[in-house]
Write a protein that holds these residues in place. Structure first.
Motif, PDB file in Angstrom:
ATOM      1  N   ALA A  16      16.606  20.390  -6.731  1.00  0.00           N
ATOM      2  CA  ALA A  16      15.282  19.965  -6.277  1.00  0.00           C
ATOM      3  C   ALA A  16      14.423  19.505  -7.449  1.00  0.00           C
ATOM      4  N   LEU A  17      14.540  20.182  -8.574  1.00  0.00           N
ATOM      5  CA  LEU A  17      13.786  19.807  -9.774  1.00  0.00           C
ATOM      6  C   LEU A  17      14.154  18.403 -10.226  1.00  0.00           C
ATOM      7  N   PHE A  18      15.440  18.120 -10.272  1.00  0.00           N
ATOM      8  CA  PHE A  18      15.892  16.802 -10.729  1.00  0.00           C
ATOM      9  C   PHE A  18      15.449  15.698  -9.763  1.00  0.00           C
ATOM     10  N   VAL A  19      15.543  15.964  -8.454  1.00  0.00           N
ATOM     11  CA  VAL A  19      15.124  14.969  -7.459  1.00  0.00           C
ATOM     12  C   VAL A  19      13.631  14.699  -7.570  1.00  0.00           C
ATOM     13  N   ALA A  20      12.843  15.760  -7.650  1.00  0.00           N
ATOM     14  CA  ALA A  20      11.397  15.607  -7.741  1.00  0.00           C
ATOM     15  C   ALA A  20      10.999  14.892  -9.030  1.00  0.00           C
ATOM     16  N   ALA A  21      11.644  15.229 -10.130  1.00  0.00           N
ATOM     17  CA  ALA A  21      11.316  14.597 -11.412  1.00  0.00           C
ATOM     18  C   ALA A  21      11.639  13.110 -11.395  1.00  0.00           C
ATOM     19  N   GLU A  22      12.772  12.746 -10.802  1.00  0.00           N
ATOM     20  CA  GLU A  22      13.162  11.336 -10.759  1.00  0.00           C
ATOM     21  C   GLU A  22      12.179  10.514  -9.939  1.00  0.00           C
ATOM     22  N   LEU A  23      11.889  10.957  -8.727  1.00  0.00           N
ATOM     23  CA  LEU A  23      10.988  10.198  -7.859  1.00  0.00           C
ATOM     24  C   LEU A  23       9.555  10.232  -8.375  1.00  0.00           C
ATOM     25  N   GLY A  24       9.153  11.353  -8.952  1.00  0.00           N
ATOM     26  CA  GLY A  24       7.806  11.441  -9.504  1.00  0.00           C
ATOM     27  C   GLY A  24       7.593  10.490 -10.658  1.00  0.00           C
ATOM     28  N   ALA A  25       8.564  10.406 -11.563  1.00  0.00           N
ATOM     29  CA  ALA A  25       8.442   9.510 -12.713  1.00  0.00           C
ATOM     30  C   ALA A  25       8.420   8.047 -12.285  1.00  0.00           C
ATOM     31  N   ILE A  26       9.175   7.709 -11.254  1.00  0.00           N
ATOM     32  CA  ILE A  26       9.227   6.324 -10.787  1.00  0.00           C
ATOM     33  C   ILE A  26       7.948   5.937 -10.053  1.00  0.00           C
ATOM     34  N   ALA A  27       7.417   6.863  -9.240  1.00  0.00           N
ATOM     35  CA  ALA A  27       6.273   6.535  -8.389  1.00  0.00           C
ATOM     36  C   ALA A  27       4.921   6.788  -9.052  1.00  0.00           C
ATOM     37  N   ALA A  28       4.886   7.549 -10.132  1.00  0.00           N
ATOM     38  CA  ALA A  28       3.602   7.870 -10.774  1.00  0.00           C
ATOM     39  C   ALA A  28       2.951   6.612 -11.338  1.00  0.00           C
TER      40      ALA A  28
END
Length: 365
Positions: A16-28
């Motif tokens: 979950a950490l890796f998924v959230a970090a990936e999408l967060g970095a792309i969408a931020a």
């Protein structure tokens, strides 16, 4: 059994950490991160160099993808090894299965159950959280991801290198991850900002009009040939003043007989500054930029900027002059009707016209 459950829960949490970090970095949003970094936020300062550099963002995303893959593999393998033997006797007793069949059934059930749990808690939940508040998610995950990135650096180097080699073998140019949005995506974000009360209705309309610059053609915003007011190259000073005083425009194409032969552009402000001593019209006119009728308005705007001009003659595919276009016409696509900055000079032209005509002359509208 309890220790195995704890390990499996930790693996799902890491996923979950890796998924959230990936999408967060792309969408931020970079602008929001910059604002928080300027305000003293430590996580924002750590995140800003990552999303500002395509190579670093590419490595960051690669760390997330490697982490997701490894945790998924470890979760399945460890779950089957730790839980399947404990559940095999249960299946053997319930269904009267042989030991081998019971073990196989147990392993299959464990794999399906772990896959479903991982999809919900390790994929869907963190994805929804990241897309709901990407800035906060990216800032919360940047520190642990930094440690994971260093830990997984050998895998990232090998996998990224292998991918780059394959791209080169097939002649494909690889692009690094960037924060790029299509016009449709930007329009969606604008709509969301409007619904959230972050954007005024008029600002939204202007942004949406600006997005249409890339699709609006010059022929759709130009003044058609039949409606274009021109000045003949051989016109006298009185004729020039009369034309400009009667027409509320700031620029007039200078023609040699017809609109097919445009020699340049005459600005009302230049005539007003010269006064009654206009002399030869050709001495005051500016060069005329020529643009294609099917060129997009954003391209026309770019060419005007490159040519340091604010007007253009529009031509069709055969090279025939079919219209006249000014910067105000292009900007009207975004802002609606834009007042020509040269129109105030019309008052001075009217005064000059009256002086040249003498007392008792009819008033010009």
């Amino acid at each position: 059994m309890l220790a195995a459950v704890v390990v499996l829960a930790a693996l799902i949490l890491f996923n979950a950490l890796f998924v959230a970090a990936e999408l967060g970095a792309i969408a931020a949003r970079k602008s929001r991160i910059e604002s928080l970094a300027d305000g003293g936020s430590v996580p924002a300062r750590r995140l800003l160099p990552i999303i500002s550099s395509p190579p670093r963002l590419d490595r960051y995303i690669a760390a997330c993808q490697v982490g997701i893959t490894l945790t998924s593999l470890i979760l399945g393998a460890y779950g089957q090894a730790a839980l399947a033997p404990a559940l095999a006797p249960l299946f053997a007793g319930l269904g009267g299965l042989e030991v081998a069949a019971a073990q196989t059934t147990s392993a299959l059930v464990i794999l399906i159950a772990l896959t479903l749990i991982q999809m919900v808690f390790g994929e869907l939940v963190p994805k929804s959280l990241a897309l709901t508040d990407p800035t906060r998610t990216a800032m919360l995950t940047v520190t642990p991801l930094g440690f994971c990135e260093r830990l997984l650096s050998p895998f990232i180097w090998i996998l990224n290198g292998s991918g780059t080699l394959l791209f080169r073998l097939f002649g494909i140019h690889r692009r690094a991850h960037r924060h790029i949005h299509s016009p449709a995506e930007i329009d969606t974000m604008v709509q969301d900002s409007r619904e959230a009360g972050e954007l005024a209705a008029e600002d939204r309309r202007r942004i949406r009009r600006a997005l249409r610059l890339g699709s609006r053609r010059a022929r759709r915003v130009m003044i058609p040939r039949a409606d274009t007011v021109t000045i003949d190259a051989g016109a006298t000073a009185d004729e020039v003043l009369a034309t400009m005083a009667e027409r509320p425009y700031g620029r007039f194409p200078v023609v040699d007989g017809s609109f097919d032969r445009v020699l340049g552009i005459l600005q009302a402000k230049d005539v007003a500054a010269r006064g009654l001593a206009i002399g030869d019209v050709k001495e005051l006119m500016l060069p005329a930029l020529s643009v294609g009728a099917d060129e997009t308005t954003d391209r026309v705007l770019s060419r005007m900027r490159e040519g340091h001009t604010q007007h253009a003659i529009v031509t069709d595919a055969a090279g025939q002059n079919i219209g006249f276009l000014t910067l105000a016409d292009v900007l009207s696509v975004i802002f609606g009707d834009v007042a020509d900055e040269l129109k105030p000079g019309r008052r001075a032209l009217i005064q000059l016209r009256r002086r040249s005509a003498g007392p008792g002359s009819p008033r010009t509208r």
